[in-house]
Design a protein around this motif. Structure first.
Motif, PDB file in Angstrom:
ATOM      1  N   SER A  99       0.829  -1.203   0.000  1.00 55.13           N
ATOM      2  CA  SER A  99       0.000   0.000   0.000  1.00 55.13           C
ATOM      3  C   SER A  99       0.857   1.245   0.000  1.00 55.13           C
ATOM      4  CB  SER A  99      -0.925   0.002   1.229  1.00 55.13           C
ATOM      5  OG  SER A  99      -1.791  -1.101   1.194  1.00 55.13           O
TER       6      SER A  99
ATOM      7  N   LEU B 149       1.038   4.146  -2.898  1.00 53.80           N
ATOM      8  CA  LEU B 149       0.767   5.550  -2.613  1.00 53.80           C
ATOM      9  C   LEU B 149       1.905   6.435  -3.075  1.00 53.80           C
ATOM     10  CD1 LEU B 149      -0.823   5.144   0.903  1.00 53.80           C
ATOM     11  CD2 LEU B 149      -1.945   6.144  -1.080  1.00 53.80           C
TER      12      LEU B 149
ATOM     13  N   SER C 156      -5.405   6.603   2.187  1.00 48.07           N
ATOM     14  CA  SER C 156      -5.661   5.907   0.921  1.00 48.07           C
ATOM     15  C   SER C 156      -6.976   6.355   0.285  1.00 48.07           C
ATOM     16  CB  SER C 156      -5.705   4.408   1.165  1.00 48.07           C
ATOM     17  OG  SER C 156      -6.762   4.058   2.034  1.00 48.07           O
TER      18      SER C 156
END
Length: 317
Positions: A13, A17, A317
């Protein structure tokens, strides 16, 4: 294996990002980082040698250690979050909000004398927060509750009773509701101050891990690597009527604000108490001669880092 998969997911993740996935703040994307401030007491700062080495030079007495969860997260996600860590051992909620603190370092007479004690006062931790802050993590409340004081008194009373009964509960249970009310009042005020100082920041309140097992008979009476002379009955009381309600109080306080959330460490650490073989929290002492006073070790901070990281990544997110 489950933790390994979780770590891969979190790191994936973070990579996504930083590679340019949708971000809520274009200025943060341009800088390549979010501003993160870590606030809290010794369960955040680390403090004990089993949670790493003190890295502050010169020492300020707050005893932040390099394997505490803010520092672990900083190594994991440092390219994404810019950390300011002002957590401090022995901090109460009002030391986060608006009261300067005089740190104690490792000065616990008659058990230990810190050669650098006394330390100059440090400012209220909230002063590290401003309108540019994106994420605030805060783990505090145990010292406002007076948990260390309760442990000391329960050890003394348990020694006097030769391990029988619930002498600490009998003497002190009546005062626990007022202690919890004080935590709630101070916590509400702290959250308000933090929100006022950083209106756009997400505040992640980090709860306390499991310290005492569900079955207190797993603990050995008189063992200083566990809880010393606290009776089994008093350990059960401390778990059920003190520590679990403390987490519930913190969780309830965060539920009153849209910008706040609660990070639960209790469930994931349930089989890793002071009295478990695979413990994530040290007892009164750590062999051969380290005073730990019931604080998370590096494994406990690693677990905290996993859960706090997930909450931080979910937020952006």
């Amino acid at each position: 294996m489950a933790r390994f998969r979780s770590r891969l997911a979190l790191l994936g993740s973070a990579a996504a990002l930083t590679a340019g996935a949708a971000l809520p703040s274009q200025s943060a994307f341009a800088a390549g980082e979010y501003q993160w401030v870590a606030l809290g007491d010794s369960y955040t700062a680390g403090v004990i040698r089993a949670a790493g080495d003190t890295f502050e030079v010169p020492r300020d007495g707050c005893e932040r250690t390099d394997r505490s969860y803010p520092q672990v997260i900083d190594r994991d996600l440092g390219g994404l979050f810019d950390l300011t860590n002002v957590s401090c051992g022995a901090a109460a909620v009002d030391n986060v909000t608006d009261t300067a603190q005089e740190p104690i370092g490792r000065h616990f007479p008659p058990f230990s004398e810190d050669p650098d004690y006394p330390f100059p006062a440090v400012p209220p931790q909230s002063q590290a927060v401003d309108a540019q802050t994106d994420v605030i993590t805060v783990g505090v409340g145990g010292n406002t509750l007076g948990f260390a004081d309760l442990l000391t008194k329960c050890m003394t009373m348990g020694g006097e009773s030769a391990g029988e009964g619930t002498p600490c509960k009998d003497a002190l249970a009546g005062g626990i509701p007022a202690r919890l009310t004080k935590v709630r009042q101070d916590y509400d005020r702290m959250l308000t101050v933090l929100h006022d100082r950083a209106p756009e920041a997400k505040i992640l309140a980090v709860g306390y891990p499991t310290v005492i097992p569900d079955d207190a008979s797993k603990c050995t009476y008189g063992d200083l690597t566990q809880f010393g002379t606290i009776t089994h009955g008093d350990l059960a009381w401390l778990r059920k009527d003190v520590l679990e309600p403390l987490n519930q109080t913190i969780n309830a306080a965060t539920g009153t604000q849209d910008t706040a959330g609660f990070v639960d460490l209790y469930s994931s650490s349930r089989n890793h108490s002071v009295c478990d073989d695979a413990k994530w929290v040290e007892g009164i002492v750590t062999l051969p001669d380290q005073l730990s006073l019931v604080h998370p070790n590096a494994l406990g901070h690693r677990n905290a880092a996993d859960h706090v990281e997930e909450a931080m990544l979910n937020h952006i997110s």
